[in-house]
Write an enzyme that holds these catalytic residues in place. Sequence first.
Site, PDB file in Angstrom:
ATOM      1  N   GLU A   2       0.847  -1.202   0.000  1.00 36.13           N
ATOM      2  CA  GLU A   2       0.000   0.000   0.000  1.00 36.13           C
ATOM      3  C   GLU A   2       0.876   1.244   0.000  1.00 36.13           C
ATOM      4  OE1 GLU A   2      -3.239   1.148  -0.268  1.00 36.13           O
ATOM      5  OE2 GLU A   2      -2.325   3.115   0.098  1.00 36.13           O
ATOM      6  N   ARG A  36     -16.738   5.585   5.654  1.00 40.15           N
ATOM      7  CA  ARG A  36     -15.632   4.883   4.987  1.00 40.15           C
ATOM      8  C   ARG A  36     -14.539   4.483   5.965  1.00 40.15           C
ATOM      9  NH1 ARG A  36     -15.009   5.581  -0.863  1.00 40.15           N
ATOM     10  NH2 ARG A  36     -17.023   6.329  -1.546  1.00 40.15           N
ATOM     11  N   TYR A  51     -27.540  11.000   3.721  1.00 40.08           N
ATOM     12  CA  TYR A  51     -28.007   9.900   4.580  1.00 40.08           C
ATOM     13  C   TYR A  51     -27.304   9.969   5.930  1.00 40.08           C
ATOM     14  CZ  TYR A  51     -23.914   7.788   2.173  1.00 40.08           C
ATOM     15  OH  TYR A  51     -22.680   7.539   1.608  1.00 40.08           O
ATOM     16  N   ASP A  77     -11.644  -0.211  -8.978  1.00 39.57           N
ATOM     17  CA  ASP A  77     -11.531   0.977  -9.824  1.00 39.57           C
ATOM     18  C   ASP A  77     -10.396   0.866 -10.828  1.00 39.57           C
ATOM     19  OD1 ASP A  77     -13.648   2.191  -8.594  1.00 39.57           O
ATOM     20  OD2 ASP A  77     -12.544   3.957  -7.885  1.00 39.57           O
TER      21      ASP A  77
HETATM   22  C1  FAD Z   1     -18.332  10.872  -4.626  1.00 37.68           C
HETATM   23  C2  FAD Z   1     -18.241   9.370  -4.635  1.00 37.68           C
HETATM   24  C3  FAD Z   1     -19.214   8.617  -3.971  1.00 37.68           C
HETATM   25  C4  FAD Z   1     -19.159   7.216  -4.012  1.00 37.68           C
HETATM   26  N1  FAD Z   1     -20.115   6.490  -3.361  1.00 37.68           N
HETATM   27  C5  FAD Z   1     -20.091   5.142  -3.416  1.00 37.68           C
HETATM   28  C6  FAD Z   1     -21.095   4.361  -2.749  1.00 37.68           C
HETATM   29  O1  FAD Z   1     -21.995   4.899  -2.071  1.00 37.68           O
HETATM   30  N2  FAD Z   1     -21.029   2.997  -2.856  1.00 37.68           N
HETATM   31  C7  FAD Z   1     -20.038   2.371  -3.563  1.00 37.68           C
HETATM   32  O2  FAD Z   1     -20.023   1.123  -3.620  1.00 37.68           O
HETATM   33  N3  FAD Z   1     -19.065   3.079  -4.194  1.00 37.68           N
HETATM   34  C8  FAD Z   1     -19.065   4.437  -4.129  1.00 37.68           C
HETATM   35  N4  FAD Z   1     -18.077   5.160  -4.745  1.00 37.68           N
HETATM   36  C9  FAD Z   1     -17.015   4.448  -5.462  1.00 37.68           C
HETATM   37  C10 FAD Z   1     -15.976   3.879  -4.508  1.00 37.68           C
HETATM   38  O3  FAD Z   1     -15.488   4.873  -3.619  1.00 37.68           O
HETATM   39  C11 FAD Z   1     -14.787   3.315  -5.302  1.00 37.68           C
HETATM   40  O4  FAD Z   1     -15.269   2.590  -6.390  1.00 37.68           O
HETATM   41  C12 FAD Z   1     -13.969   2.384  -4.414  1.00 37.68           C
HETATM   42  O5  FAD Z   1     -13.368   3.132  -3.375  1.00 37.68           O
HETATM   43  C13 FAD Z   1     -12.894   1.669  -5.245  1.00 37.68           C
HETATM   44  O6  FAD Z   1     -12.153   0.861  -4.391  1.00 37.68           O
HETATM   45  P1  FAD Z   1     -10.742   0.288  -4.883  1.00 37.68           P
HETATM   46  O7  FAD Z   1     -10.256  -0.536  -3.745  1.00 37.68           O
HETATM   47  O8  FAD Z   1     -10.864  -0.319  -6.215  1.00 37.68           O
HETATM   48  O9  FAD Z   1      -9.827   1.580  -5.101  1.00 37.68           O
HETATM   49  P2  FAD Z   1      -9.360   2.709  -4.089  1.00 37.68           P
HETATM   50  O10 FAD Z   1     -10.354   2.913  -3.006  1.00 37.68           O
HETATM   51  O11 FAD Z   1      -8.992   3.881  -4.941  1.00 37.68           O
HETATM   52  O12 FAD Z   1      -8.054   2.116  -3.415  1.00 37.68           O
HETATM   53  C14 FAD Z   1      -6.837   2.026  -4.109  1.00 37.68           C
HETATM   54  C15 FAD Z   1      -5.712   1.870  -3.093  1.00 37.68           C
HETATM   55  O13 FAD Z   1      -4.487   1.659  -3.799  1.00 37.68           O
HETATM   56  C16 FAD Z   1      -3.479   2.505  -3.260  1.00 37.68           C
HETATM   57  N5  FAD Z   1      -2.513   2.730  -4.342  1.00 37.68           N
HETATM   58  C17 FAD Z   1      -2.646   3.528  -5.437  1.00 37.68           C
HETATM   59  N6  FAD Z   1      -1.574   3.433  -6.242  1.00 37.68           N
HETATM   60  C18 FAD Z   1      -0.728   2.555  -5.647  1.00 37.68           C
HETATM   61  C19 FAD Z   1       0.550   2.028  -6.005  1.00 37.68           C
HETATM   62  N7  FAD Z   1       1.161   2.393  -7.136  1.00 37.68           N
HETATM   63  N8  FAD Z   1       1.147   1.146  -5.155  1.00 37.68           N
HETATM   64  C20 FAD Z   1       0.529   0.748  -4.006  1.00 37.68           C
HETATM   65  N9  FAD Z   1      -0.682   1.227  -3.616  1.00 37.68           N
HETATM   66  C21 FAD Z   1      -1.311   2.096  -4.433  1.00 37.68           C
HETATM   67  C22 FAD Z   1      -4.222   3.735  -2.807  1.00 37.68           C
HETATM   68  O14 FAD Z   1      -3.477   4.464  -1.835  1.00 37.68           O
HETATM   69  C23 FAD Z   1      -5.503   3.124  -2.234  1.00 37.68           C
HETATM   70  O15 FAD Z   1      -5.372   2.753  -0.891  1.00 37.68           O
HETATM   71  C24 FAD Z   1     -18.107   6.570  -4.702  1.00 37.68           C
HETATM   72  C25 FAD Z   1     -17.109   7.329  -5.344  1.00 37.68           C
HETATM   73  C26 FAD Z   1     -17.165   8.712  -5.307  1.00 37.68           C
HETATM   74  C27 FAD Z   1     -16.091   9.512  -5.993  1.00 37.68           C
END
Ligand code: FAD
Length: 401
Positions: free
Chosen positions: A38, A112, A224, A301
């Site tokens: 991370e 979160r 909410y 994502d």
């Molecule tokens: C305004 C808003 C509201 C939202 N509301 C909702 C909701 O109500 N419900 C829902 O399901 N989703 C919601 N989402 C979407 C949700 O927040 C994301 O889809 C989710 O957080 C994606 O999770 P992830 O683990 O794929 O990526 P991320 O949460 O982006 O995590 C990626 C991780 O990788 C780390 N990282 C990045 N690059 C590197 C690297 N090179 N080396 C090592 N570590 C790295 C980062 O530090 C981070 O900890 C919302 C998004 C937004 C913008």
Amino acid sequence: MTSETSGARPILIAGAGIGGLTAAITLARAGRQVAILERRTRVEEAGAGIQLSPNASRVLVGLGLGAALSRAAGEPERLVVRSGRNGRVLSEMPLGDAMRRRHGAPYLLVHRADLQMALLDVARSDPNIRLAFGRTVSSVDTEGDEVSVAVEAAGGPETVRGSLLIGADGLWSRVAPAIGDHTEAEFIGHVAWRATVPAEAAPAALRAQETGLWLGRDAHVVHYPLRGGRVVNIVAVMRDRDAARGWSRPGDPAVFAARFRGWAPELRDLLAAAPEWQVWSLFDRAPRQTWAAGRVALLGDAAHPVLPFLAQGGALAIEDAAVLARELARAPQDVPAALAAYQADRRPRARQVQAAARQNGRAYHMGFPLTVGRDLVLRGLSGQGMLKRYDWLYGWKPEGA
Ligand SMILES: Cc1cc2nc3c(=O)[nH]c(=O)nc-3n(C[C@H](O)[C@H](O)[C@H](O)COP(=O)(O)OP(=O)(O)OC[C@H]3O[C@@H](n4cnc5c(N)ncnc54)[C@H](O)[C@@H]3O)c2cc1C
């Protein structure tokens, strides 16, 4: 962090977000050794909430997080859709017990930071998981049956080896180039403003145990309750030309208030109660053709950002984790085949959800006269009709569940 020198190489995961942590826990439960790399030195989430629909909560409950989630999360009784202009109710969808009855899993509202802590607690207590913070994955090489990951750390560069790498590193994935995808996400011309308001400062009518959705031209607002109703979470999404890559920046309350001047008074009272705003630029990308190549796969994502018009980005990342672990359990000796099966299973689902989110965005932000037709459709839908519309989404189950 020293790389493994003998025995089975661990599964490497880049990113300890919702997706990376859920994948680590799911794989560890199946007896696999996992190392998470991370970038951040510690995991803390900005003060904002997340909605977790039954398709996601089902997976987390199955991993044993049910008790932690019931302590930290709330269950809204309903979703209430209103006109932003005059506050008139356009539609209602029952959540709470109705969701549990229909899908066998809860619809949750959680801070979160609380979700992240619940996942981290489970990961930290699992002997099969090693967590390495302050490690930025910078490049990836595959040699034979192992992956070799170059990592930037405070103490200098490191190399970490594993049997495969899961890129759960978010929208700006550094792992994606390793599967041959060098495309960049694009700004969609919208920003999300987020705030939390102490419940006592919020208008009484908007403090109920429900999700509120207000629709207006080029903008919408969702709110909410969180943390046992002590705070109200607000997300306002609106058109804006200025993009800023990265996580969030502070927003000017005066600019915000001006943007919502013509909206319903009770909503404006809620918005005015926010002590501060954080602004996120919203980025999207055309669906990636490839999520997996050889011993490297993307998740969450990194593979498929979902615009926040359907509250599904985090949920899809959680679904991904469950399917990835299942496919690796089915073909433990053939990692490329397992990752290809994961991609084949997940890509159509992610595309469908991404498209539905974009479609919601268009419908939410319509202007007159298109709103006349939209509002008629919304008013004509019963609560049960609304629930039925989303069966394909919330009814998802990992195969065999
Ligand atoms: C305004 C808003 C509201 C939202 N509301 C909702 C909701 O109500 N419900 C829902 O399901 N989703 C919601 N989402 C979407 C949700 O927040 C994301 O889809 C989710 O957080 C994606 O999770 P992830 O683990 O794929 O990526 P991320 O949460 O982006 O995590 C990626 C991780 O990788 C780390 N990282 C990045 N690059 C590197 C690297 N090179 N080396 C090592 N570590 C790295 C980062 O530090 C981070 O900890 C919302 C998004 C937004 C913008």
